[in-house]
Design an enzyme around this catalytic site. Structure first.
Site, PDB file in Angstrom:
ATOM      1  N   HIS A  13      14.327  21.168   5.569  1.00 45.20           N
ATOM      2  CA  HIS A  13      15.083  22.115   6.397  1.00 45.20           C
ATOM      3  C   HIS A  13      14.340  23.399   6.757  1.00 45.20           C
ATOM      4  O   HIS A  13      14.465  23.893   7.881  1.00 45.20           O
ATOM      5  CB  HIS A  13      16.378  22.508   5.673  1.00 45.20           C
ATOM      6  CG  HIS A  13      17.446  21.474   5.704  1.00 45.20           C
ATOM      7  ND1 HIS A  13      18.193  21.188   6.832  1.00 45.20           N
ATOM      8  CD2 HIS A  13      17.908  20.650   4.732  1.00 45.20           C
ATOM      9  CE1 HIS A  13      19.067  20.243   6.558  1.00 45.20           C
ATOM     10  NE2 HIS A  13      18.919  19.898   5.293  1.00 45.20           N
TER      11      HIS A  13
ATOM     12  N   GLU B  77      20.316  16.787  10.214  1.00 38.71           N
ATOM     13  CA  GLU B  77      19.817  15.892   9.169  1.00 38.71           C
ATOM     14  C   GLU B  77      19.047  14.690   9.715  1.00 38.71           C
ATOM     15  O   GLU B  77      18.011  14.323   9.162  1.00 38.71           O
ATOM     16  CB  GLU B  77      20.977  15.398   8.293  1.00 38.71           C
ATOM     17  CG  GLU B  77      21.567  16.451   7.371  1.00 38.71           C
ATOM     18  CD  GLU B  77      20.660  16.819   6.197  1.00 38.71           C
ATOM     19  OE1 GLU B  77      19.562  16.254   6.069  1.00 38.71           O
ATOM     20  OE2 GLU B  77      21.060  17.704   5.432  1.00 38.71           O
TER      21      GLU B  77
ATOM     22  N   SER C 227      12.213  14.354   5.067  1.00 42.77           N
ATOM     23  CA  SER C 227      12.007  14.375   3.617  1.00 42.77           C
ATOM     24  C   SER C 227      12.047  12.979   3.004  1.00 42.77           C
ATOM     25  O   SER C 227      11.964  12.833   1.782  1.00 42.77           O
ATOM     26  CB  SER C 227      13.056  15.261   2.938  1.00 42.77           C
ATOM     27  OG  SER C 227      14.363  14.780   3.188  1.00 42.77           O
TER      28      SER C 227
ATOM     29  N   HIS D 262      14.079  18.241  -0.808  1.00 41.03           N
ATOM     30  CA  HIS D 262      14.753  17.960   0.465  1.00 41.03           C
ATOM     31  C   HIS D 262      15.058  19.245   1.219  1.00 41.03           C
ATOM     32  O   HIS D 262      14.783  19.351   2.416  1.00 41.03           O
ATOM     33  CB  HIS D 262      16.052  17.198   0.230  1.00 41.03           C
ATOM     34  CG  HIS D 262      16.942  17.158   1.437  1.00 41.03           C
ATOM     35  ND1 HIS D 262      16.771  16.257   2.468  1.00 41.03           N
ATOM     36  CD2 HIS D 262      17.995  17.940   1.797  1.00 41.03           C
ATOM     37  CE1 HIS D 262      17.671  16.480   3.403  1.00 41.03           C
ATOM     38  NE2 HIS D 262      18.431  17.506   3.023  1.00 41.03           N
TER      39      HIS D 262
END
Length: 283
Positions: free
Chosen positions: A141, A182, A201, A136
């Site tokens: 990110h 997010e 993700s 993730h």
């Protein structure tokens, strides 16, 4: 110096990760030799599945930057990514054992350091995991940290987080993180696309956020976001949309102190609330 793990949300469950490895700033060396063949294969399969879904769903900037992560058939060494990342935007990734407290997290971001968990989920958790793992954090990110405007936004968020902590406004700022970094969407010339790491993700959320007619999609409004609760165990029912990363930077650059003051005493908005006065972006 021993540090304590962070309890996720309202859960009493202790998070994974060996926090005895962490220093006072919660960083530690990547424990690369501990990865098993199964761990590397899990990363490879996760990467292959998500990469295949990106066209038509992920934003152009993310797709362009993804190769900068390097190898896709095994968990990369963080220092190899840093060789490229420092040259691109002056950022670097640092290893953490898991979730870390607000002040260390904000401090790292303010210094252009992004914390990446180094353990990976188990094969039986392939489709869903509550806590962020190395896949993730890396896949979701890090690619956009190669984008100069987004990278600057992340640093400013860290600086703003330190100020919010002093003002007792971290809950409001955490909602901004959730609905942008997010789970944010961006309107491109060729349509709606995802840029949030939690979306990028996740195979299910990636398709749901962009293609499903069910969730509402609203233009990014800082005060609306800061009043809106969110859920960590289901697909989002509300998404906020930007038109560019420059818009995201500009809207989050001002001092939020007056915003926090205006929000005092106002009720929260449910994650699935549809307000009569709002005009959703048509799917």
């Amino acid at each position: 110096m021993a540090v304590d793990p962070v309890v996720y949300g309202a859960s009493d469950r202790q998070p994974r990760g060996d926090y005895t490895r962490a220093g006072a700033d919660y960083t530690c060396p990547q424990d690369y030799d501990s990865y098993t063949a199964v761990d590397h294969d899990t990363y490879r399969r996760l990467y292959a599945r998500q990469a295949a879904l990106l066209p038509g769903l992920a934003c152009d900037e993310f797709i362009a930057a993804l190769p900068s992560l390097g190898a896709s058939d095994h968990i990369p060494r963080f220092e190899e990514i840093n060789d490229r990342l420092r040259k691109a935007t002056g950022w670097e990734i640092v290893t953490v054992p898991g979730l870390i407290p607000e002040v260390p997290f904000f401090t790292l971001l303010a210094n252009r350091k992004f914390p990446v968990t180094d353990w990976i989920r188990k094969p039986e958790e392939f489709d869903y995991i509550v806590e962020p793992d190395v896949f993730h954090d890396l896949f979701g990110h890090v690619p956009l940290l190669f984008n100069p405007v987004f990278a600057d936004h992340m640093q400013e968020y860290g600086k703003g987080g330190l100020k919010a902590h002093g003002l007792g406004a971290c809950e409001q700022l955490s909602r901004l993180y959730w609905y942008t970094i997010e789970f944010g969407l961006i309107q491109q010339q060729n349509g709606l696309r995802a840029y949030g790491a939690g979306i990028l993700s996740s195979s299910g959320e990636l398709q749901h956020s962009v293609q499903s007619p069910e969730p509402q999609r609203l233009p990014l409004d800082i005060e609306r976001v800061m009043r809106t609760r969110y859920k960590i165990d289901s697909f989002q029912q509300t998404y906020f949309v930007i038109n560019s990363f420059q818009e995201l930077f500009d809207k989050t650059a001002p001092d939020f102190t007056p915003v926090y003051e205006r929000l005092q005493g106002l009720h929260d908005i449910a994650a699935d609330a549809r307000l009569a006065e709002e005009e959703a972006i048509q799917h």
